[in-house]
Design a protein around this motif. Sequence first.
Motif, PDB file in Angstrom:
ATOM      1  N   GLU A   1       0.833  -1.199   0.000  1.00  0.00           N
ATOM      2  CA  GLU A   1       0.000   0.000   0.000  1.00  0.00           C
ATOM      3  C   GLU A   1       0.872   1.256   0.000  1.00  0.00           C
ATOM      4  N   GLU A   2       2.039   1.162   0.632  1.00  0.00           N
ATOM      5  CA  GLU A   2       2.985   2.277   0.684  1.00  0.00           C
ATOM      6  C   GLU A   2       3.924   2.258  -0.526  1.00  0.00           C
ATOM      7  N   GLU A   3       3.745   1.235  -1.411  1.00  0.00           N
ATOM      8  CA  GLU A   3       4.551   1.046  -2.626  1.00  0.00           C
ATOM      9  C   GLU A   3       6.031   0.815  -2.303  1.00  0.00           C
ATOM     10  N   ASP A   4       6.283   0.192  -1.149  1.00  0.00           N
ATOM     11  CA  ASP A   4       7.642  -0.223  -0.797  1.00  0.00           C
ATOM     12  C   ASP A   4       7.801  -1.679  -1.224  1.00  0.00           C
TER      13      ASP A   4
ATOM     14  N   LYS B   1      -2.159 -14.860  -2.429  1.00  0.00           N
ATOM     15  CA  LYS B   1      -2.127 -14.854  -3.898  1.00  0.00           C
ATOM     16  C   LYS B   1      -2.207 -13.436  -4.453  1.00  0.00           C
ATOM     17  N   LEU B   2      -2.995 -12.586  -3.781  1.00  0.00           N
ATOM     18  CA  LEU B   2      -3.068 -11.194  -4.224  1.00  0.00           C
ATOM     19  C   LEU B   2      -1.718 -10.500  -4.026  1.00  0.00           C
ATOM     20  N   CYS B   3      -1.081 -10.753  -2.889  1.00  0.00           N
ATOM     21  CA  CYS B   3       0.262 -10.201  -2.660  1.00  0.00           C
ATOM     22  C   CYS B   3       1.234 -10.712  -3.715  1.00  0.00           C
ATOM     23  N   GLN B   4       1.086 -11.967  -4.080  1.00  0.00           N
ATOM     24  CA  GLN B   4       1.927 -12.577  -5.101  1.00  0.00           C
ATOM     25  C   GLN B   4       1.783 -11.834  -6.427  1.00  0.00           C
ATOM     26  N   ALA B   5       0.544 -11.552  -6.798  1.00  0.00           N
ATOM     27  CA  ALA B   5       0.288 -10.828  -8.054  1.00  0.00           C
ATOM     28  C   ALA B   5       0.859  -9.415  -7.992  1.00  0.00           C
ATOM     29  N   ARG B   6       0.669  -8.731  -6.869  1.00  0.00           N
ATOM     30  CA  ARG B   6       1.136  -7.351  -6.750  1.00  0.00           C
ATOM     31  C   ARG B   6       2.658  -7.277  -6.703  1.00  0.00           C
ATOM     32  N   ILE B   7       3.299  -8.263  -6.061  1.00  0.00           N
ATOM     33  CA  ILE B   7       4.764  -8.310  -6.046  1.00  0.00           C
ATOM     34  C   ILE B   7       5.290  -8.464  -7.472  1.00  0.00           C
ATOM     35  N   SER B   8       4.669  -9.337  -8.261  1.00  0.00           N
ATOM     36  CA  SER B   8       5.069  -9.512  -9.663  1.00  0.00           C
ATOM     37  C   SER B   8       4.848  -8.232 -10.452  1.00  0.00           C
ATOM     38  N   ASP B   9       3.744  -7.544 -10.161  1.00  0.00           N
ATOM     39  CA  ASP B   9       3.439  -6.276 -10.823  1.00  0.00           C
ATOM     40  C   ASP B   9       4.519  -5.239 -10.524  1.00  0.00           C
ATOM     41  N   TYR B  10       4.828  -5.042  -9.242  1.00  0.00           N
ATOM     42  CA  TYR B  10       5.844  -4.058  -8.856  1.00  0.00           C
ATOM     43  C   TYR B  10       7.240  -4.459  -9.341  1.00  0.00           C
ATOM     44  N   GLY B  11       7.477  -5.773  -9.460  1.00  0.00           N
ATOM     45  CA  GLY B  11       8.771  -6.243  -9.948  1.00  0.00           C
ATOM     46  C   GLY B  11       8.872  -6.243 -11.461  1.00  0.00           C
ATOM     47  N   ARG B  12       7.856  -5.706 -12.142  1.00  0.00           N
ATOM     48  CA  ARG B  12       7.782  -5.612 -13.607  1.00  0.00           C
ATOM     49  C   ARG B  12       7.780  -6.985 -14.288  1.00  0.00           C
ATOM     50  N   ARG B  13       7.339  -7.995 -13.556  1.00  0.00           N
ATOM     51  CA  ARG B  13       7.111  -9.300 -14.181  1.00  0.00           C
ATOM     52  C   ARG B  13       5.630  -9.311 -14.591  1.00  0.00           C
ATOM     53  N   PHE B  14       5.344  -8.505 -15.611  1.00  0.00           N
ATOM     54  CA  PHE B  14       3.955  -8.187 -15.943  1.00  0.00           C
ATOM     55  C   PHE B  14       3.166  -9.385 -16.460  1.00  0.00           C
TER      56      PHE B  14
END
Length: 452
Positions: free
Chosen positions: A156-159, A187-200
């Motif tokens: 949420e803090e984009e860290d 699973k949602l955290c998993q998706a968001r981590i991939s998103d922030y890591g540019r593993r789109f």
Amino acid sequence: MEAKLAEYASLNQKDKGPAYTSLIPQILSQADPNAVAKDLHSLVDTVVNQDSVGLVVGRQVLTELVKVLGEGAIKDSELRKRVVEETLETVQPRIVSYEEQVNNLRFQLADLSEEEEDWSGAARVLMGISLDSGQRTFADADKLKIYVRIVRLLLEEEDSIQAETYYKRAALLVHSTTEREILLQFKLCQARISDYGRRFLEAASRYHELSYVGEIDEEERRHMLLAAVTCAVLAPAGPNRSRVLASLYRDERSAELPTYNILSKMFLDHILRSAEIKEFEGSLKPHQLAKVAISSNDRLASASHDDGPAASNEPAASTRTGPATVLDRAVMEHNLLASSKIYNNISFRGLGALLDLTPGAAETMARKMIEQGRLKGHIDQVEKLIWFEINGDEDDAQGKAGGLGDVEEAEDTGAPFTKRWDTQIRLTAAHTESIVQQLTQKGLLSLVPTSA
């Protein structure tokens, strides 16, 4: 208050616990918030730091205070937060002796910080909880809940960097629970981590999977579907992305999304225009607009080509040596892939004009995509042409449609993949008709006429 504390200090050890505990409701009944905070601080300081009180009495009083605070005895959230923070500060020097009470106070403080949308503050409070030592050892399922909550707060803090650290810890414990809510949050955290890591590409698949889960609120599922489309658009162009785009395009819910226009154009291999990209860019998050670094070798290769003066029928060369952002790169690679469906070949200068790049940069991008298997073709550096293989195996893009296997007679029409799907269905129907005719000729099958 000081007089009562001094009076109770002279009591027998067995009477001190009930006496000090009886002060808690008296203090909370006061109307002045400052007086409440001050008196509670004096009480905690006395029972925790006075050696004459003893550890057993201190734990008894502190446990009762934690309990009444958790039950909402203090309605004012600001006062409650102040009391919890001051109590933690007072107990900190002797945290080993009061670890269970301190952990409970940290959970309460994290809840208060989250209510105020202080995401990083709540995450830091939870990080301070000791999970593996002291009086209480947390079960793996409880550790997983804490780690997932920390990841969610940090995202949420984009860290994303620190969030990934705690995500890896959670991943080691995810087998320890069957609780549906925690697994969905993971699973949602998993998706968001991939998103922030540019593993789109990975993020798009995970978001799309979650968008079908019935336990999730309908509006949240729509948001996940929108995130899946956004990540699919930003993913590197190639066969893998084509599969994800096909899945999203055929999802009937996608037609209601504001990004459906760009999704359909990408799926159908249409070239994207700058106005369409500008509109889509406005919906992206900061990490999805990150700058792209160009290596020194690519920069040198992009600038080293000199095609000479442009021919009368060719546009002037651009001066850009590469994509500037993640979106910029995704669009350029898509337009390059789309051009391979339109042209048999294209000059470096012509491709550069299409992509708004120098001829050398256009050739560099095409070379990389060919090397990675995301584009089929070859480069003629003498003639300064890129030749596209238009008769290649299209099964790489979307797999065998409908599980029909190889269809040798399928003709390459150059049409989008939806039309190729129709072609395979038509050919399958023709094969079925042929088999029926052969069985009929051999007497193995009889056709019963039907009345009109």
